[in-house]
Every structure is written in structure tokens, then in C-alpha cells.
Design a protein around this motif. Structure first.
Motif, short mmCIF file in Angstrom:
data_model
loop_
_atom_site.label_atom_id
_atom_site.label_comp_id
_atom_site.label_asym_id
_atom_site.label_seq_id
_atom_site.Cartn_x
_atom_site.Cartn_y
_atom_site.Cartn_z
N LEU A 7 -1.62 -6.54 7.74
CA LEU A 7 -2.93 -7.05 7.35
C LEU A 7 -3.83 -7.14 8.58
N ASP A 8 -5.11 -6.76 8.41
CA ASP A 8 -6.01 -6.77 9.57
C ASP A 8 -7.19 -7.71 9.41
N SER A 9 -7.22 -8.51 8.30
CA SER A 9 -8.30 -9.47 8.12
C SER A 9 -7.91 -10.46 7.03
N ASP A 10 -8.62 -11.58 6.97
CA ASP A 10 -8.41 -12.54 5.89
C ASP A 10 -8.92 -11.96 4.57
N LEU A 11 -8.26 -12.37 3.47
CA LEU A 11 -8.67 -11.93 2.14
C LEU A 11 -8.95 -13.14 1.26
N VAL A 12 -9.98 -13.04 0.43
CA VAL A 12 -10.23 -14.01 -0.64
C VAL A 12 -10.27 -13.22 -1.93
N CYS A 13 -9.36 -13.54 -2.87
CA CYS A 13 -9.20 -12.74 -4.08
C CYS A 13 -9.51 -13.56 -5.32
N THR A 14 -10.21 -12.94 -6.25
CA THR A 14 -10.53 -13.58 -7.52
C THR A 14 -9.35 -13.47 -8.47
N ILE A 15 -8.95 -14.60 -9.03
CA ILE A 15 -7.89 -14.65 -10.03
C ILE A 15 -8.55 -14.97 -11.36
N ASP A 16 -8.49 -14.01 -12.30
CA ASP A 16 -9.23 -14.15 -13.56
C ASP A 16 -8.46 -14.92 -14.62
N ASP A 17 -7.12 -14.75 -14.65
CA ASP A 17 -6.32 -15.37 -15.71
C ASP A 17 -4.88 -15.49 -15.24
N GLU A 18 -3.99 -15.97 -16.12
CA GLU A 18 -2.61 -16.22 -15.74
C GLU A 18 -1.84 -14.94 -15.41
N PHE A 19 -2.35 -13.79 -15.81
CA PHE A 19 -1.66 -12.52 -15.54
C PHE A 19 -2.13 -11.84 -14.26
N SER A 20 -3.14 -12.38 -13.61
CA SER A 20 -3.69 -11.74 -12.42
C SER A 20 -2.78 -11.89 -11.22
N VAL A 21 -2.69 -10.83 -10.41
CA VAL A 21 -1.94 -10.83 -9.15
C VAL A 21 -2.87 -10.31 -8.07
N ALA A 22 -2.99 -11.05 -6.97
CA ALA A 22 -3.92 -10.63 -5.91
C ALA A 22 -3.39 -9.40 -5.16
N ILE A 23 -2.13 -9.42 -4.73
CA ILE A 23 -1.53 -8.30 -3.99
C ILE A 23 -0.10 -8.12 -4.48
N ALA A 24 0.33 -6.86 -4.64
CA ALA A 24 1.71 -6.54 -4.95
C ALA A 24 2.31 -5.72 -3.82
N ILE A 25 3.59 -5.98 -3.52
CA ILE A 25 4.34 -5.19 -2.54
C ILE A 25 5.50 -4.54 -3.28
N GLU A 26 5.55 -3.23 -3.26
CA GLU A 26 6.53 -2.49 -4.05
C GLU A 26 7.59 -1.87 -3.14
N GLY A 27 8.84 -2.30 -3.32
CA GLY A 27 9.93 -1.72 -2.57
C GLY A 27 10.41 -0.42 -3.20
N PRO A 28 11.27 0.32 -2.50
CA PRO A 28 11.92 -0.12 -1.28
C PRO A 28 11.13 0.12 0.01
N SER A 29 10.03 0.85 -0.07
CA SER A 29 9.30 1.19 1.16
C SER A 29 8.16 0.25 1.49
N GLY A 30 7.71 -0.52 0.53
CA GLY A 30 6.56 -1.37 0.76
C GLY A 30 6.90 -2.63 1.54
N SER A 31 6.07 -2.94 2.52
CA SER A 31 6.20 -4.19 3.26
C SER A 31 4.82 -4.62 3.74
N LEU A 32 4.65 -5.92 3.90
CA LEU A 32 3.38 -6.45 4.39
C LEU A 32 3.65 -7.48 5.46
N SER A 33 3.14 -7.22 6.66
CA SER A 33 3.13 -8.20 7.74
C SER A 33 1.73 -8.78 7.81
#
Length: 316
Positions: A41-67
Motif C-alpha cells: 500500500l502506498d497511501s491511506d484509503l477511505v472506503c464507502t461501505i454501502d451495506d452488510e455485503f460490502s467489502v473494501a479490499i479483498a486479497i486473493e491467494g495463493p499469490s495475493g498479499s498486501l503489506s
């Protein structure tokens, strides 16, 4: 690489790759991204959550990673939705802060994800919600911040490791186990409004934790075949260790001092065939208490404990 979408929680699947992510590059991450490669990650994020099903960010393995480094993700509401979800197998999340989300970090799928070093504040539901198996959750800091955390770490999956986390100021248990074969160790849990740690499920191992200054019990045992050992439990409002239900648990070598009315106690007739041995329990109205053992014929075994007061007097 990021695939763009706001994910429903139902789209979640996962299994572990424990090795460190390599080749991570700082790059722009946007709300709604699905991260499939090593990313920083290279900056702060502010994400809108619309409802109970909303997800701001997803990380998908096996190759996905987020530092996340020193950056943060802030949700627009902590009443529902998810901040970060780990999908597929072996996804990784490390560092940074997740602020003001419903479920801050959710770990799902086939299991094997790795979550470490994230600071979570003001989570309205679960700070960390573990729904899959063979995950590692370590070195997290979970607090109310300027608001509140409803529940710290909820473990519904099996065979997870939860260690070296700090959990404080939650409205509900700091750490709660409902799955099987989970190991919770070397965590510190403070100032939770109810219980510090709830050991449910079967074959739970709760060892070498500190659980202090919580509103009810330091540790509440609500499962079977568990091991509750070598924990330090002090200054909880009602009791140190409570056996609420379950059988064949081993409560051993804990240091239980200066809690409320009870040091170690059995709540009623439901817990059976448990062994309470080698514990140090001092500074309570009743250091050891077993209300169903008035004739000293209970199926629960009390042996080699160090204490001053007990009821009935035959407890050892």
C-alpha cells in the motif's frame, strides 16, 4: 494486479501458503480492488461501505498479499460490511491499520491465510473473524481507540493459531473460540466488558496468555477436551477461571490471583469429568468453588492446587 469489484461476503474461499510474500511493489490500491499479486500500500484509503455485503479490499491467494506499511484503511461505517477479506488459499496481510469497519478483517474459505501486525480500532462487529481452517493470526493490536470494538478475535474455524496479540477494550469477549483444535497462546487481553477469553469448541488449547481487568471472567471454559494451562489471570471483576460447561478439560498450572468472588469455579452441574490441578489461586472470597460437590463426590477432580479458601472444604 488488482481485479476491481466490491465483493459480497459469500464470495469467499481460502488454504495456506505460509512463506513470505516476495516481489511486493508499492502501488496504488483502490477501494473495491481484489489483490492477486504481492502488493504494498502506498497511501491511506477511505472506503464507502454501502451495506452488510460490502467489502473494501479483498486479497486473493495463493499469490495475493498486501503489506500496508504505516498506511491505513478507514471504512465509512462500522455498523456493517467488511474492511479486508482474505480469499482462496494462502493470502497474506501485514502491517498498517484498519479503522472503523464492521468486521475489520475476515478470513474465509479453505484456510491457510496469514494475518500479522495489523492495528485494528473502532470495529463495530468482529475485529478479526476467522471462518476457515489452518490460519495464523499474530502480533495484532486490537483496541477501542476513540470508539469501541464489539468483539476482538472470533475463531469459528479449526486448527488455527492465534498468538502474540494484544486485545483490549471490547464490548464482548476479547478472544472467543467456537471451532475445534485451535491454539490460543501468548496473547494479552485487558479491559474487555465481558470475558477476556472464551474457550469453546473441542480440543482448544489456551496457554501462556495474560487475561486481566475484564468485566466478567479472565477465562471462561465452554467446550470439551480443552487444555487451559499456564495462564496469568488477575484483577477480573467476577472470577479468574469459570467452567461453564463441557467435559474432560484440563485446567492446570494457572496463576489466578485477586479476581472477584471466585478464583477457579464450576458454575453448575453441567461441567463433568474435568481436572483442575496444580493451579495457584489466592486473594478471592473462594479461591476454589464447586457448588455441585457439596458431598465431595463430584466427577470433577481437584488436586494439588495452592489456595487459601474453598467451598466445599474437601477441594484440593
Amino acid at each position: 494486479m488488482q481485479k476491481k469489484s466490491i465483493l459480497p461476503l459469500g464470495a469467499a474461499v481460502a488454504v495456506l501458503s505460509m512463506g513470505a510474500a516476495t516481489g511486493s511493489q508499492a502501488q496504488a490500491v483502490s477501494c473495491g480492488d481484489v489483490i492477486t499479486t504481492p502488493t504494498t500500500l502506498d497511501s491511506d484509503l477511505v472506503c464507502t461501505i454501502d451495506d452488510e455485503f460490502s467489502v473494501a479490499i479483498a486479497i486473493e491467494g495463493p499469490s495475493g498479499s498486501l503489506s500496508m506499511g504505516d498506511y491505513s484503511l478507514t471504512c465509512s461505517t462500522n455498523k456493517f460490511g467488511t474492511g479486508i477479506i482474505l480469499l482462496e488459499s494462502g493470502a497474506r496481510l501485514s502491517g498498517g491499520s484498519v479503522i472503523g469497519c464492521g468486521d475489520a478483517v475476515t478470513v474465509v474459505g479453505d484456510g491457510g491465510h496469514y494475518v500479522t501486525g495489523v492495528t485494528i480500532t473502532d470495529s463495530g462487529n468482529n475485529a478479526v473473524y476467522v471462518k476457515s481452517n489452518f490460519n495464523v493470526v499474530s502480533n495484532m493490536t486490537i483496541t477501542g481507540g476513540s470508539g469501541v470494538v464489539d468483539e476482538g478475535i472470533l475463531i469459528q474455524g479449526n486448527n488455527n493459531l492465534v498468538n502474540n496479540n494484544f486485545v483490549g477494550n471490547t464490548d464482548n469477549p476479547g478472544i472467543e473460540i467456537t471451532g475445534a483444535y485451535n491454539h490460543v497462546y501468548f496473547n494479552e487481553v485487558y479491559f474487555c466488558a465481558t470475558d477476556g477469553i472464551v474457550a469453546g469448541g473441542i480440543f482448544s488449547r489456551v496457554t501462556h496468555n495474560i487475561s486481566n481487568f475484564n468485566g466478567y471472567q479472565g477465562i471462561s471454559v465452554a467446550g470439551s477436551y480443552g487444555t487451559i494451562a499456564q495462564n496469568k489471570i488477575t484483577d477480573n471483576d467476577f472470577a479468574g477461571i469459570q467452567l461453564l460447561q463441557g467435559e474432560f478439560n484440563n485446567i492446570a498450572n494457572n496463576n489466578v490471583v485477586y479476581n472477584g468472588t471466585y478464583g477457579i469455579y464450576i458454575a453448575d452441574s453441567m461441567p463433568t469429568d474435568n481436572t483442575i490441578s496444580g493451579n495457584f489461586s489466592e486473594g478471592h472470597t473462594y479461591d476454589l468453588y464447586d457448588p455441585e460437590n457439596f458431598a465431595c463426590i463430584s466427577s470433577n477432580t481437584w488436586i494439588n492446587n495452592t489456595f487459601t479458601t474453598s467451598d466445599p472444604g474437601c477441594l484440593d
